[in-house]
Write an enzyme that holds these catalytic residues in place. Structure first.
Site, short mmCIF file in Angstrom:
data_model
loop_
_atom_site.label_atom_id
_atom_site.label_comp_id
_atom_site.label_asym_id
_atom_site.label_seq_id
_atom_site.Cartn_x
_atom_site.Cartn_y
_atom_site.Cartn_z
N GLU A 180 33.85 38.11 40.64
CA GLU A 180 33.31 39.06 41.63
C GLU A 180 34.32 40.19 41.69
O GLU A 180 35.48 39.96 42.06
CB GLU A 180 33.23 38.43 43.02
CG GLU A 180 32.58 37.07 43.06
CD GLU A 180 31.13 37.14 43.46
OE1 GLU A 180 30.57 38.24 43.48
OE2 GLU A 180 30.57 36.08 43.75
N1 NAD Z 1 32.93 41.48 44.65
C1 NAD Z 1 33.52 40.82 45.63
O1 NAD Z 1 32.96 39.89 46.21
C2 NAD Z 1 34.91 41.18 46.07
C3 NAD Z 1 35.40 40.63 47.25
C4 NAD Z 1 36.70 40.96 47.66
C5 NAD Z 1 37.46 41.85 46.92
N2 NAD Z 1 36.93 42.38 45.78
C6 NAD Z 1 37.72 43.35 45.01
O2 NAD Z 1 39.08 42.93 44.97
C7 NAD Z 1 39.94 44.04 44.92
C8 NAD Z 1 40.97 43.95 46.03
O3 NAD Z 1 41.62 42.73 46.00
P1 NAD Z 1 43.04 42.53 45.32
O4 NAD Z 1 43.86 43.75 45.55
O5 NAD Z 1 43.57 41.24 45.82
O6 NAD Z 1 42.63 42.44 43.78
P2 NAD Z 1 43.57 42.11 42.51
O7 NAD Z 1 42.68 42.15 41.32
O8 NAD Z 1 44.78 42.93 42.49
O9 NAD Z 1 44.06 40.60 42.75
C9 NAD Z 1 43.15 39.55 42.97
C10 NAD Z 1 43.81 38.25 42.55
O10 NAD Z 1 43.96 38.23 41.14
C11 NAD Z 1 45.31 37.95 40.78
N3 NAD Z 1 45.50 38.63 39.50
C12 NAD Z 1 45.70 39.95 39.29
N4 NAD Z 1 45.72 40.20 37.97
C13 NAD Z 1 45.52 39.02 37.33
C14 NAD Z 1 45.41 38.63 35.96
N5 NAD Z 1 45.51 39.51 34.98
N6 NAD Z 1 45.20 37.33 35.67
C15 NAD Z 1 45.07 36.42 36.66
N7 NAD Z 1 45.18 36.73 37.99
C16 NAD Z 1 45.38 38.02 38.30
C17 NAD Z 1 46.11 38.47 41.95
O11 NAD Z 1 47.39 37.90 41.99
C18 NAD Z 1 45.22 38.06 43.11
O12 NAD Z 1 45.39 36.70 43.43
C19 NAD Z 1 39.04 45.25 45.07
O13 NAD Z 1 38.79 45.78 43.78
C20 NAD Z 1 37.77 44.68 45.67
O14 NAD Z 1 36.61 45.43 45.42
C21 NAD Z 1 35.70 42.07 45.33
#
Ligand code: NAD
Ligand code: A1AUG
EC number: 1.2.1.88
Length: 514
Positions: A283
């Protein structure tokens, strides 16, 4: 029988409720900083410590969490191999009961958990309470869904043949969670995997590990065995190690598009020793537009847009960041929004009067400010300098290819674009690589039908705000680069976590066919 009902939200306008919320906050503050160790199977493990801080008062450390390394990830997967064997053998009713007990524990800690989300994720009270309520909803909804799935599906039966199909757990599941719904989204992804018999390793977001730990504690206390649910705080290093390990069967990720694409690529790279194809449930982000037609009731549009774009500082994947406004009402609406933005109260998350809290951290503050500095705003609200604040900002008339129009900003920024017609607005929506949420304000049934047909978004909202999907009522999630489309909180979500097995039995004795 499905008896699911959404958890009612707290009546935060009532003085007694506010008193209880503030008492919970004081009690929490007295315990800060919290210690958040790793949980690897039966073991509580310590490592190098990193801090989560209060975005409204960055000098306040909310939690010291213990960062997982690649070795901790490997150890957790070894524990999960044991957990997978035992947990998948438990009857669905037992697994569902554990989830339901965990929901009860969250319910009993309602104020305490909301206070934690206020402090650690900078969520204003109503948003923090909504996060707790949604976490409870996910646990109850998936518990019931797993029971329904346990019976399998009916198949066509022929004389002399008995056919059956049932669902079995896919295998060890890595859950990678974002910070912005630190309770609900972690609870949803983890509980769906557990409900269907999978052992889970949760890697929470580094900004909000204490919230995620509270969910894990509730699940363990509810009866999920320790080896079936491990907890590994840290940043992308343990996340990447989790995705790459050949023993992981399913990765459930919610976060940014960039991280999601990286995870999909790694998971699709075969590793020697791997005996299955990994599944990624992702997501991701959005660039969500609200269409305002010429006949829209602007008295509804103004609060609807303000809430969609600026509540929780626009830090929801569902938040509105574009308003596509019919030329007949564009000037009037721009004027009203420009006036309204100055009335938004920018302040600490813990203040009941706050409309727009700070953003999560300094990196987010600088990134969002970079977008704001890239063009001339139409209007801006207040800002402050005692937290990670960003002034709510309105743009108008930027070129369609401007990065403010094209990229997910994930902050309190809304761009107004004038369109010739609803058809024109739908074309602009369709040009986006994202397809998460969208909105329409119109009084015409024909326009509502047209936009419903023409917009590719996963969740379209008509004549209301475009955030706040409710479990069981608005299955949530998008397509295109917004995700793989599993629809969290919907009736099909659990199917992502299982494999179907069909058995066909010849019921006519050999040699006696007549
Ligand atoms: N579509 C949805 O339901 C939904 C819901 C909530 C947030 N979001 C999205 O999430 C983002 C905001 O959240 P964020 O700042 O925590 O996102 P992020 O992608 O920076 O991090 C999310 C998670 O992924 C981990 N992560 C990051 N890069 C990774 C990789 N290469 N491999 C494995 N793990 C990795 C992070 O440590 C964290 O736990 C926004 O883009 C928002 O739109 C989407
Ligand atoms: N499900 C939430 C958004 C989750 C992403 O941040 C909503 O519908 O507002």
């Amino acid at each position: 029988m499905n008896t699911f009902r959404n958890e009612p939200l707290l009546e935060l306008r009532r003085g007694t409720v506010r008193d209880e919320a503030l008492a919970a906050l004081s009690a929490l503050d007295a315990k800060l900083p919290l210690d958040v160790p790793m949980l690897i199977g039966e073991d509580v493990v310590h490592g190098q410590v990193f801090a989560s801080v209060d975005p409204s008062a960055p000098a306040t450390v909310v939690a010291n969490a213990h960062a997982a390394t690649a070795q901790h990830v490997a150890d957790a997967i070894t524990a999960a191999e044991r957990g997978q064997r035992t947990w998948s053998q438990r009857p669905a009713s037992e697994r569902a009961a554990a989830l339901s007990r965990a929901a009860g524990i969250l319910r009993s800690r309602r104020f305490e958990l909301a206070a934690l989300a206020v402090r650690e994720a900078g969520k204003p009270w109503a948003e923090a309470d909504g996060d707790v309520a949604e976490a409870i909803d996910f646990l109850e909804y998936y518990a019931q869904g797993a029971l329904a799935l346990d019976g399998g599906r009916p198949l066509i039966q022929m004389p002399g043949e008995r056919n059956a199909m049932r669902y079995v757990a896919r295998g060890i599941t890595g859950v990678i969670a974002p910070w912005n719904f630190p309770l609900a989204i972690a609870a949803g992804m983890v509980s769906a995997a557990l409900a269907t018999g999978n052992a889970v390793i949760l890697k929470p977001a580094e900004q909000a590990p204490a919230c995620a730990k509270a969910v894990v504690d509730a699940l363990h206390a509810g009866g999920v065995p320790l080896e079936a649910l491990s907890f590994l705080p840290g940043g992308d290093e343990p996340g990447k190690a989790l995705v790459a390990d050949p023993r992981i069967h399913t990765i459930v990720f919610t976060g940014s598009c960039a991280a999601g694409l990286n995870i999909l690529q790694t998971a699709n790279t075969f590793v020697p020793g791997q005996r299955h194809i990994k599944k990624v449930i992702a997501e991701m982000g959005g660039k969500n537009a609200v269409i305002v037609d010429s006949d829209a009731d602007l008295d509804d549009v103004v609060p609807g847009l303000l809430k969609s774009a600026f509540a929780f500082g626009g830090q929801k994947c569902s938040a509105a960041s574009r308003a596509l406004i019919h030329k007949a009402v564009a000037d009037e609406l721009a004027e009203r929004l420009a006036g309204a933005i100055s009335t938004l109260r920018v302040g600490p998350a813990a203040d009941f009067a706050t409309d727009v809290p700070p953003v999560i951290d300094i990196a987010a503050q600088q990134r969002i400010q970079g977008y704001i500095d890239s063009a001339k705003p139409l209007a801006q609200g207040d800002s402050r300098d005692d937290g990670f604040y960003v002034a709510p900002t309105l743009f108008q008339g930027l070129p369609t290819d401007h990065k403010v129009i094209q990229e997910e900003i994930f902050g309190p920024v809304l761009s107004l674009e004038t369109v010739e017609s609803v058809e024109h607005a739908c074309e602009l929506v369709d040009q986006s690589a994202f397809a998460l949420t969208g909105g329409l304000f119109s009084r015409s049934p024909r326009t509502i039908e047209y936009v419903t047909e023409r917009t590719p978004v996963g969740n379209l909202y008509v004549n209301r705000e475009i955030t706040g999907a409710m479990v069981g009522r608005q299955p949530f999630g998008g397509g295109r680069l917004s995700g793989t489309g599993p629809k969290a909180g919907g009736p099909d979500y659990l199917l992502q976590f299982v494999e179907a097995r069909a058995v066909s039995e010849n019921t006519v004795r050999h040699g006696l066919v007549v």
